[in-house]
Design a protein around this motif. Structure first.
Motif, PDB file in Angstrom:
ATOM      1  N   VAL A   4       0.789  -1.227   0.000  1.00 55.93           N
ATOM      2  CA  VAL A   4       0.000   0.000   0.000  1.00 55.93           C
ATOM      3  C   VAL A   4       0.828   1.288   0.000  1.00 55.93           C
ATOM      4  O   VAL A   4       0.275   2.363  -0.198  1.00 55.93           O
ATOM      5  CB  VAL A   4      -1.023   0.031   1.164  1.00 55.93           C
ATOM      6  CG1 VAL A   4      -2.059  -1.059   0.988  1.00 55.93           C
ATOM      7  CG2 VAL A   4      -0.347  -0.070   2.506  1.00 55.93           C
ATOM      8  N   GLY A   5       2.135   1.211   0.208  1.00 61.13           N
ATOM      9  CA  GLY A   5       2.939   2.429   0.208  1.00 61.13           C
ATOM     10  C   GLY A   5       4.400   2.147  -0.064  1.00 61.13           C
ATOM     11  O   GLY A   5       4.860   1.011  -0.054  1.00 61.13           O
ATOM     12  N   ARG A   9       4.682   0.417  -3.906  1.00 60.38           N
ATOM     13  CA  ARG A   9       3.257   0.753  -3.796  1.00 60.38           C
ATOM     14  C   ARG A   9       2.464   0.243  -5.007  1.00 60.38           C
ATOM     15  O   ARG A   9       2.868   0.411  -6.151  1.00 60.38           O
ATOM     16  CB  ARG A   9       3.091   2.259  -3.694  1.00 60.38           C
ATOM     17  CG  ARG A   9       1.651   2.658  -3.543  1.00 60.38           C
ATOM     18  CD  ARG A   9       1.487   4.144  -3.516  1.00 60.38           C
ATOM     19  NE  ARG A   9       0.073   4.433  -3.356  1.00 60.38           N
ATOM     20  CZ  ARG A   9      -0.407   5.486  -2.784  1.00 60.38           C
ATOM     21  NH1 ARG A   9       0.407   6.402  -2.315  1.00 60.38           N
ATOM     22  NH2 ARG A   9      -1.695   5.655  -2.675  1.00 60.38           N
ATOM     23  N   ASP A  30      -5.296  -4.897   3.632  1.00 64.55           N
ATOM     24  CA  ASP A  30      -4.625  -3.687   3.145  1.00 64.55           C
ATOM     25  C   ASP A  30      -4.979  -2.490   4.018  1.00 64.55           C
ATOM     26  O   ASP A  30      -4.125  -1.674   4.356  1.00 64.55           O
ATOM     27  CB  ASP A  30      -5.022  -3.398   1.692  1.00 64.55           C
ATOM     28  CG  ASP A  30      -4.513  -4.442   0.709  1.00 64.55           C
ATOM     29  OD1 ASP A  30      -3.740  -5.330   1.118  1.00 64.55           O
ATOM     30  OD2 ASP A  30      -4.896  -4.369  -0.469  1.00 64.55           O
ATOM     31  N   ARG A  31      -6.257  -2.382   4.399  1.00 63.05           N
ATOM     32  CA  ARG A  31      -6.708  -1.233   5.186  1.00 63.05           C
ATOM     33  C   ARG A  31      -6.041  -1.199   6.558  1.00 63.05           C
ATOM     34  O   ARG A  31      -5.573  -0.158   7.006  1.00 63.05           O
ATOM     35  CB  ARG A  31      -8.231  -1.273   5.350  1.00 63.05           C
ATOM     36  CG  ARG A  31      -8.801  -0.055   6.069  1.00 63.05           C
ATOM     37  CD  ARG A  31     -10.301  -0.153   6.281  1.00 63.05           C
ATOM     38  NE  ARG A  31     -10.694  -1.127   7.277  1.00 63.05           N
ATOM     39  CZ  ARG A  31     -10.665  -0.902   8.597  1.00 63.05           C
ATOM     40  NH1 ARG A  31     -10.250   0.244   9.063  1.00 63.05           N
ATOM     41  NH2 ARG A  31     -11.060  -1.833   9.424  1.00 63.05           N
ATOM     42  N   GLU A  34      -2.297  -0.394   6.136  1.00 64.83           N
ATOM     43  CA  GLU A  34      -2.108   1.040   5.894  1.00 64.83           C
ATOM     44  C   GLU A  34      -2.296   1.833   7.192  1.00 64.83           C
ATOM     45  O   GLU A  34      -1.520   2.754   7.483  1.00 64.83           O
ATOM     46  CB  GLU A  34      -3.092   1.529   4.830  1.00 64.83           C
ATOM     47  CG  GLU A  34      -2.870   2.967   4.439  1.00 64.83           C
ATOM     48  CD  GLU A  34      -3.680   3.365   3.215  1.00 64.83           C
ATOM     49  OE1 GLU A  34      -3.296   4.374   2.594  1.00 64.83           O
ATOM     50  OE2 GLU A  34      -4.666   2.681   2.877  1.00 64.83           O
ATOM     51  N   ASN A  38       0.457   4.217   8.963  1.00 61.03           N
ATOM     52  CA  ASN A  38       0.100   5.607   9.263  1.00 61.03           C
ATOM     53  C   ASN A  38       0.306   5.887  10.748  1.00 61.03           C
ATOM     54  O   ASN A  38       0.779   6.965  11.119  1.00 61.03           O
ATOM     55  CB  ASN A  38      -1.353   5.909   8.860  1.00 61.03           C
ATOM     56  CG  ASN A  38      -1.528   6.032   7.370  1.00 61.03           C
ATOM     57  OD1 ASN A  38      -0.573   6.246   6.622  1.00 61.03           O
ATOM     58  ND2 ASN A  38      -2.758   5.878   6.912  1.00 61.03           N
ATOM     59  N   GLU A  67       5.932  -4.712   3.435  1.00 64.08           N
ATOM     60  CA  GLU A  67       5.482  -3.318   3.447  1.00 64.08           C
ATOM     61  C   GLU A  67       6.551  -2.432   4.085  1.00 64.08           C
ATOM     62  O   GLU A  67       6.840  -1.332   3.602  1.00 64.08           O
ATOM     63  CB  GLU A  67       4.160  -3.201   4.214  1.00 64.08           C
ATOM     64  CG  GLU A  67       3.524  -1.838   4.163  1.00 64.08           C
ATOM     65  CD  GLU A  67       2.808  -1.541   2.864  1.00 64.08           C
ATOM     66  OE1 GLU A  67       2.951  -0.402   2.364  1.00 64.08           O
ATOM     67  OE2 GLU A  67       2.118  -2.430   2.326  1.00 64.08           O
ATOM     68  N   ARG A  71       8.840   0.665   2.458  1.00 63.98           N
ATOM     69  CA  ARG A  71       8.818   2.001   3.053  1.00 63.98           C
ATOM     70  C   ARG A  71      10.150   2.405   3.673  1.00 63.98           C
ATOM     71  O   ARG A  71      10.206   3.372   4.418  1.00 63.98           O
ATOM     72  CB  ARG A  71       7.714   2.080   4.085  1.00 63.98           C
ATOM     73  CG  ARG A  71       6.314   1.980   3.464  1.00 63.98           C
ATOM     74  CD  ARG A  71       5.268   1.874   4.545  1.00 63.98           C
ATOM     75  NE  ARG A  71       3.931   1.714   4.012  1.00 63.98           N
ATOM     76  CZ  ARG A  71       2.975   2.632   4.121  1.00 63.98           C
ATOM     77  NH1 ARG A  71       3.218   3.780   4.717  1.00 63.98           N
ATOM     78  NH2 ARG A  71       1.784   2.395   3.626  1.00 63.98           N
TER      79      ARG A  71
END
Length: 181
Positions: A4-5, A9, A30-31, A34, A38, A67, A71
């Motif tokens: 997701v990032g 991404r 995914d939610r 993320e 965050n 992930e 990042r």
């Protein structure tokens, strides 16, 4: 599932399909993933990603550790023992061309390891495996003294030897941030 990032991404990860019901595959959505990242960045823990050594315990598909690599984490090590999960994890590492290490073993008996700065812990829910794994990983040298631990569980975990930092609920998942005391 997708990354997701970060640098990867939008890249798709291997399909879990129907998975293996015996393996209890329950990938972090995914939610939620993320939201976790965050929380790290916006919660004052952005340095937890930049050039750090990540350990993804009960790794499953490896989505959390991958992930983190996307990042800016320097390295990722995965601990997983399920045959189906290991297959999907290795496929995901190959799909992304990630430089990562996989240890096919029980997280409660990890053997000696090197210290990691950011620990993702996503044990099967409701079995108290996370508490046992944290104790074993600490005793075997896998967790750096100031490591940040991101722990996914159905209910708030027992934080023996850990200092509570933050906690959020996402559906049936409770995400707890803690540090070693």
């Amino acid at each position: 599932m997708r990354i997701v990032g970060g640098a990867w991404r939008g890249r798709r990860l291997a399909s879990v399909g129907k998975g293996d019901t015996a393996a209890h595959l329950r990938p972090t959505t995914d939610r939620v993933r993320e939201s976790i990242f965050n929380l790290l960045v916006n919660g004052g823990h952005a340095d937890a990603l930049d050039g750090t050594r990540v350990l993804d315990v009960f790794a499953g598909t490896g989505a959390l550790g991958l992930e983190a690599l996307s990042r800016g984490a320097a390295t990722a090590t995965f601990i997983e023992q399920g045959r189906k999960s290991l297959s999907i994890l290795r496929e995901n590492i190959d799909l992304l061309g990630a430089d990562a290490r996989v240890h096919a073993r029980d997280a409660r008996r990890p053997g000696p390891g090197t210290p990691h700065d950011l620990i993702f812990l996503d044990p099967p829910y409701g079995q108290s495996l996370g508490e046992k794994a944290i104790a074993a990983l600490r005793d075997q040298g896998w967790i750096a003294p100031e490591a940040l631990i991101v722990w996914e569980e159905a209910a708030p975990p027992i934080l023996t030897g850990l200092r509570h930092i933050d906690q959020r609920k996402y559906g049936d998942t409770t995400v707890t941030l803690a540090k070693m005391e």
